[in-house]
Design a protein around this motif. Sequence first.
Motif, PDB file in Angstrom:
ATOM      1  N   GLY A 197      42.178  15.843 -69.616  1.00 29.15           N
ATOM      2  CA  GLY A 197      41.283  16.831 -70.166  1.00 29.15           C
ATOM      3  C   GLY A 197      41.966  17.692 -71.198  1.00 29.15           C
ATOM      4  N   ALA A 198      41.770  18.997 -71.082  1.00 28.72           N
ATOM      5  CA  ALA A 198      42.365  19.950 -72.028  1.00 28.72           C
ATOM      6  C   ALA A 198      43.653  20.552 -71.491  1.00 28.72           C
ATOM      7  CB  ALA A 198      41.361  21.047 -72.347  1.00 28.72           C
ATOM      8  N   GLY A 199      44.237  19.920 -70.475  1.00 27.48           N
ATOM      9  CA  GLY A 199      45.508  20.401 -69.941  1.00 27.48           C
ATOM     10  C   GLY A 199      45.320  21.535 -68.962  1.00 27.48           C
ATOM     11  N   THR A 200      46.118  22.579 -69.110  1.00 28.34           N
ATOM     12  CA  THR A 200      46.082  23.684 -68.154  1.00 28.34           C
ATOM     13  C   THR A 200      45.937  25.052 -68.819  1.00 28.34           C
ATOM     14  OG1 THR A 200      48.503  23.805 -68.191  1.00 28.34           O
ATOM     15  CG2 THR A 200      47.496  22.414 -66.486  1.00 28.34           C
ATOM     16  N   GLU A 201      45.906  25.093 -70.148  1.00 27.58           N
ATOM     17  CA  GLU A 201      45.850  26.377 -70.836  1.00 27.58           C
ATOM     18  C   GLU A 201      44.497  27.045 -70.631  1.00 27.58           C
ATOM     19  OE1 GLU A 201      46.170  28.279 -75.345  1.00 27.58           O
ATOM     20  OE2 GLU A 201      46.644  26.163 -74.997  1.00 27.58           O
ATOM     21  N   PRO A 202      44.462  28.273 -70.113  1.00 33.35           N
ATOM     22  CA  PRO A 202      43.179  28.938 -69.853  1.00 33.35           C
ATOM     23  C   PRO A 202      42.508  29.412 -71.130  1.00 33.35           C
ATOM     24  CG  PRO A 202      44.996  30.429 -69.372  1.00 33.35           C
ATOM     25  CD  PRO A 202      45.611  29.083 -69.692  1.00 33.35           C
ATOM     26  N   PHE A 203      41.227  29.699 -71.014  1.00 37.20           N
ATOM     27  CA  PHE A 203      40.421  30.166 -72.140  1.00 37.20           C
ATOM     28  C   PHE A 203      40.860  31.567 -72.561  1.00 37.20           C
ATOM     29  CE2 PHE A 203      36.747  32.462 -73.808  1.00 37.20           C
ATOM     30  CZ  PHE A 203      36.302  31.595 -74.787  1.00 37.20           C
ATOM     31  N   ARG A 204      41.078  31.746 -73.871  1.00 40.70           N
ATOM     32  CA  ARG A 204      41.461  33.059 -74.408  1.00 40.70           C
ATOM     33  C   ARG A 204      40.533  33.509 -75.548  1.00 40.70           C
ATOM     34  NH1 ARG A 204      46.599  30.724 -73.237  1.00 40.70           N
ATOM     35  NH2 ARG A 204      47.723  31.970 -71.685  1.00 40.70           N
ATOM     36  N   GLY A 205      39.700  32.632 -76.040  1.00 40.35           N
ATOM     37  CA  GLY A 205      38.791  32.974 -77.125  1.00 40.35           C
ATOM     38  C   GLY A 205      38.121  31.727 -77.648  1.00 40.35           C
ATOM     39  N   ASP A 206      36.940  31.884 -78.241  1.00 40.81           N
ATOM     40  CA  ASP A 206      36.134  30.737 -78.647  1.00 40.81           C
ATOM     41  C   ASP A 206      36.682  30.023 -79.878  1.00 40.81           C
ATOM     42  OD1 ASP A 206      33.810  30.360 -76.914  1.00 40.81           O
ATOM     43  OD2 ASP A 206      33.291  32.412 -77.482  1.00 40.81           O
ATOM     44  N   ARG A 207      36.644  28.700 -79.793  1.00 39.75           N
ATOM     45  CA  ARG A 207      36.872  27.829 -80.934  1.00 39.75           C
ATOM     46  C   ARG A 207      35.851  26.707 -80.862  1.00 39.75           C
ATOM     47  NH1 ARG A 207      41.921  27.979 -78.728  1.00 39.75           N
ATOM     48  NH2 ARG A 207      41.787  25.764 -78.221  1.00 39.75           N
ATOM     49  N   SER A 208      35.304  26.317 -82.004  1.00 40.19           N
ATOM     50  CA  SER A 208      34.335  25.221 -82.007  1.00 40.19           C
ATOM     51  C   SER A 208      34.460  24.451 -83.315  1.00 40.19           C
ATOM     52  CB  SER A 208      32.906  25.755 -81.841  1.00 40.19           C
ATOM     53  OG  SER A 208      32.614  26.732 -82.824  1.00 40.19           O
ATOM     54  N   LEU A 209      34.278  23.154 -83.219  1.00 42.17           N
ATOM     55  CA  LEU A 209      34.458  22.262 -84.362  1.00 42.17           C
ATOM     56  C   LEU A 209      33.239  21.363 -84.500  1.00 42.17           C
ATOM     57  CD1 LEU A 209      36.350  21.021 -86.573  1.00 42.17           C
ATOM     58  CD2 LEU A 209      37.158  19.442 -84.781  1.00 42.17           C
ATOM     59  N   LEU A 210      32.604  21.384 -85.662  1.00 41.83           N
ATOM     60  CA  LEU A 210      31.509  20.473 -85.989  1.00 41.83           C
ATOM     61  C   LEU A 210      32.126  19.194 -86.542  1.00 41.83           C
ATOM     62  CD1 LEU A 210      28.482  19.885 -86.450  1.00 41.83           C
ATOM     63  CD2 LEU A 210      28.690  21.087 -88.633  1.00 41.83           C
ATOM     64  N   THR A 211      31.899  18.067 -85.858  1.00 43.04           N
ATOM     65  CA  THR A 211      32.632  16.854 -86.192  1.00 43.04           C
ATOM     66  C   THR A 211      31.949  15.644 -85.565  1.00 43.04           C
ATOM     67  OG1 THR A 211      34.851  15.868 -86.133  1.00 43.04           O
ATOM     68  CG2 THR A 211      34.145  17.057 -84.171  1.00 43.04           C
ATOM     69  N   LEU A 212      32.521  14.454 -85.771  1.00 41.05           N
ATOM     70  CA  LEU A 212      32.211  13.302 -84.936  1.00 41.05           C
ATOM     71  C   LEU A 212      33.174  13.398 -83.761  1.00 41.05           C
ATOM     72  CD1 LEU A 212      31.792  10.432 -87.573  1.00 41.05           C
ATOM     73  CD2 LEU A 212      30.073  12.030 -86.679  1.00 41.05           C
ATOM     74  N   VAL A 213      32.674  13.738 -82.599  1.00 37.68           N
ATOM     75  CA  VAL A 213      33.520  14.139 -81.484  1.00 37.68           C
ATOM     76  C   VAL A 213      34.272  12.943 -80.898  1.00 37.68           C
ATOM     77  CG1 VAL A 213      33.555  15.171 -79.188  1.00 37.68           C
ATOM     78  CG2 VAL A 213      32.023  16.088 -80.940  1.00 37.68           C
ATOM     79  N   ASP A 214      35.588  13.073 -80.810  1.00 34.33           N
ATOM     80  CA  ASP A 214      36.445  12.071 -80.183  1.00 34.33           C
ATOM     81  C   ASP A 214      36.074  11.981 -78.703  1.00 34.33           C
ATOM     82  OD1 ASP A 214      38.494  10.631 -78.971  1.00 34.33           O
ATOM     83  OD2 ASP A 214      40.099  11.644 -80.069  1.00 34.33           O
ATOM     84  N   PRO A 215      35.689  10.792 -78.211  1.00 33.61           N
ATOM     85  CA  PRO A 215      35.303  10.666 -76.802  1.00 33.61           C
ATOM     86  C   PRO A 215      36.387  11.105 -75.821  1.00 33.61           C
ATOM     87  CG  PRO A 215      34.607   8.726 -78.022  1.00 33.61           C
ATOM     88  CD  PRO A 215      35.469   9.526 -78.952  1.00 33.61           C
ATOM     89  N   MET A 216      37.649  11.103 -76.235  1.00 30.90           N
ATOM     90  CA  MET A 216      38.726  11.508 -75.336  1.00 30.90           C
ATOM     91  C   MET A 216      38.789  13.023 -75.153  1.00 30.90           C
ATOM     92  SD  MET A 216      40.331   8.803 -74.215  1.00 30.90           S
ATOM     93  CE  MET A 216      41.981   9.337 -73.739  1.00 30.90           C
ATOM     94  N   ARG A 217      38.003  13.772 -75.926  1.00 29.43           N
ATOM     95  CA  ARG A 217      38.122  15.226 -75.898  1.00 29.43           C
ATOM     96  C   ARG A 217      37.031  15.926 -75.098  1.00 29.43           C
ATOM     97  NH1 ARG A 217      42.363  13.997 -76.612  1.00 29.43           N
ATOM     98  NH2 ARG A 217      43.465  13.699 -78.583  1.00 29.43           N
ATOM     99  N   VAL A 218      36.102  15.165 -74.532  1.00 29.10           N
ATOM    100  CA  VAL A 218      35.010  15.774 -73.781  1.00 29.10           C
ATOM    101  C   VAL A 218      34.870  15.097 -72.423  1.00 29.10           C
ATOM    102  CG1 VAL A 218      33.691  16.592 -75.755  1.00 29.10           C
ATOM    103  CG2 VAL A 218      33.354  14.266 -74.960  1.00 29.10           C
ATOM    104  N   ASP A 219      34.202  15.775 -71.521  1.00 29.69           N
ATOM    105  CA  ASP A 219      34.034  15.260 -70.168  1.00 29.69           C
ATOM    106  C   ASP A 219      32.584  15.451 -69.732  1.00 29.69           C
ATOM    107  OD1 ASP A 219      34.258  15.716 -66.959  1.00 29.69           O
ATOM    108  OD2 ASP A 219      35.846  14.392 -67.684  1.00 29.69           O
ATOM    109  N   MET A 220      32.107  14.568 -68.880  1.00 27.37           N
ATOM    110  CA  MET A 220      30.707  14.617 -68.467  1.00 27.37           C
ATOM    111  C   MET A 220      30.374  15.773 -67.539  1.00 27.37           C
ATOM    112  SD  MET A 220      28.665  12.502 -69.966  1.00 27.37           S
ATOM    113  CE  MET A 220      27.273  12.398 -68.838  1.00 27.37           C
ATOM    114  N   CYS A 221      31.373  16.535 -67.096  1.00 33.64           N
ATOM    115  CA  CYS A 221      31.087  17.740 -66.312  1.00 33.64           C
ATOM    116  C   CYS A 221      30.732  18.909 -67.216  1.00 33.64           C
ATOM    117  CB  CYS A 221      32.283  18.105 -65.438  1.00 33.64           C
ATOM    118  SG  CYS A 221      33.738  18.678 -66.362  1.00 33.64           S
ATOM    119  N   ASN A 222      30.792  18.680 -68.546  1.00 36.92           N
ATOM    120  CA  ASN A 222      30.706  19.785 -69.498  1.00 36.92           C
ATOM    121  C   ASN A 222      30.100  19.264 -70.797  1.00 36.92           C
ATOM    122  OD1 ASN A 222      31.139  22.118 -70.952  1.00 36.92           O
ATOM    123  ND2 ASN A 222      33.344  22.196 -70.623  1.00 36.92           N
ATOM    124  N   ILE A 223      28.828  18.863 -70.732  1.00 36.08           N
ATOM    125  CA  ILE A 223      28.245  18.108 -71.842  1.00 36.08           C
ATOM    126  C   ILE A 223      26.763  18.435 -71.988  1.00 36.08           C
ATOM    127  CG2 ILE A 223      27.466  16.064 -70.566  1.00 36.08           C
ATOM    128  CD1 ILE A 223      29.627  15.746 -73.665  1.00 36.08           C
TER     129      ILE A 223
END
Length: 446
Positions: A229-255
Amino acid sequence: MRGICLTLPTNRPCAETIAALGREAAYAVEHFDVEVHLLVLDSCAPADAAAHAEAVRRLPAHPRITAHHLDEAAQRDFLHRVVTDAGGPKPELLLDLMLPDRLSYGACTNRAFLLAAALGCASVHRRDSDSRYQTLDGEPVYPIHHELTSLGRRAADAGADVTATALAPEHLDRRIAMVGASFIGELSVDISEIETLDPAAYHDVVSLWAPEDWTDEQKRDLVAESFRGAGTEPFRGDRSLLTLVDPMRVDMCNIAFHDVHERVPLPPATDTIGSDYFLIHLVHDAGLPGVLHNRHIVNYYTGERRTDTGFAAYQLRYAKFLLSMLYFNAVYARMAEAGDALLDDRGRVRASAVAALARESAGLDRAGSVRRLDALGAAYRRLGGRYAEVADLLAGRRERLLDEARRDIEDFALLTEAWEALVRAARTTPVVRTTPVVRTPSGRPR
């Protein structure tokens, strides 16, 4: 006002998660002009399902939030009416693929897709029962914030509301089909013990899901990032990217999905982890815009996985995942080659193109699956103990597992061919029937 479906499929006790989902629904209606259908699809034993029903009843009332709790009997009744109204061949098989008597990650989400259509929802937002929300300054960090900001909008219009854009000009007129993030915490696949016991065996076990023609370096890179997933680093502020999303970067628990889930279903394979990830690949390969954000969910393991019975069942699901990759790696490669040809003249996915690729892959020589099964068994025997016992199970079920993997891709092709008719039927099917249910001698509703 648009309707959305915030859904939680579950087969385990999760009253606390239902309460948290209710709070995410409340956030949605407080910050966006939406009506939320909170949908709990329950496959638990009666006592746990009753506790979940009570948790749903206790959710605070809001005029723009409607909560639905459906046990498997209610789900089956709804599906039976949808399949009957849709017509088409093999209705009993379609019903079984939608609600099999074994665990299916894809099927439970497919049921949410059809119920969302019945409820008039424009999008589906999925969460899992073995995950929690992160917090910042004591407040929960809800993924639905980014989902409702962007989902379904024309990509060119959504650019001002994301942190960055990495999208080719030819994709800017298309609508955002998916918004997602990943998770932090434990691996999404319960194999971390293998890495502790024997890193070489871990490499062997994880690299088996790569295409066989990949180089050693490609496989090492895959192993390094798989299931973390995204490792272990906790959330500190919003970031978002409009793109063709790499399937390795998302998970079905959060979609969350818009439109694409009404064109193509998820593979309904039973006892197979990863069977619910197909649409993530399809969105990417078809060139449909998405938003990748960083409101990652916290993943954790439930106690059942730590029991001997739960351990063996989970490892068998992992083995079936590896066997499915003979077919899906081929489909993914063909989808990447097809690109825009996967879309119709309105920019929507063509189900017929996807079904054809699935059917074509079913004819592949299964020697690659045999090699995967042999390599997995060898790695488990090196690990010894209960892993060696799983290796014995794999050996004893060898032909059956190979046959099931091929049948699973054939079933996916069949369901994809029938999917748009099922969605159309669902749109005019009440979630709960208004006339009494009459049972046939087999127990089926009619």
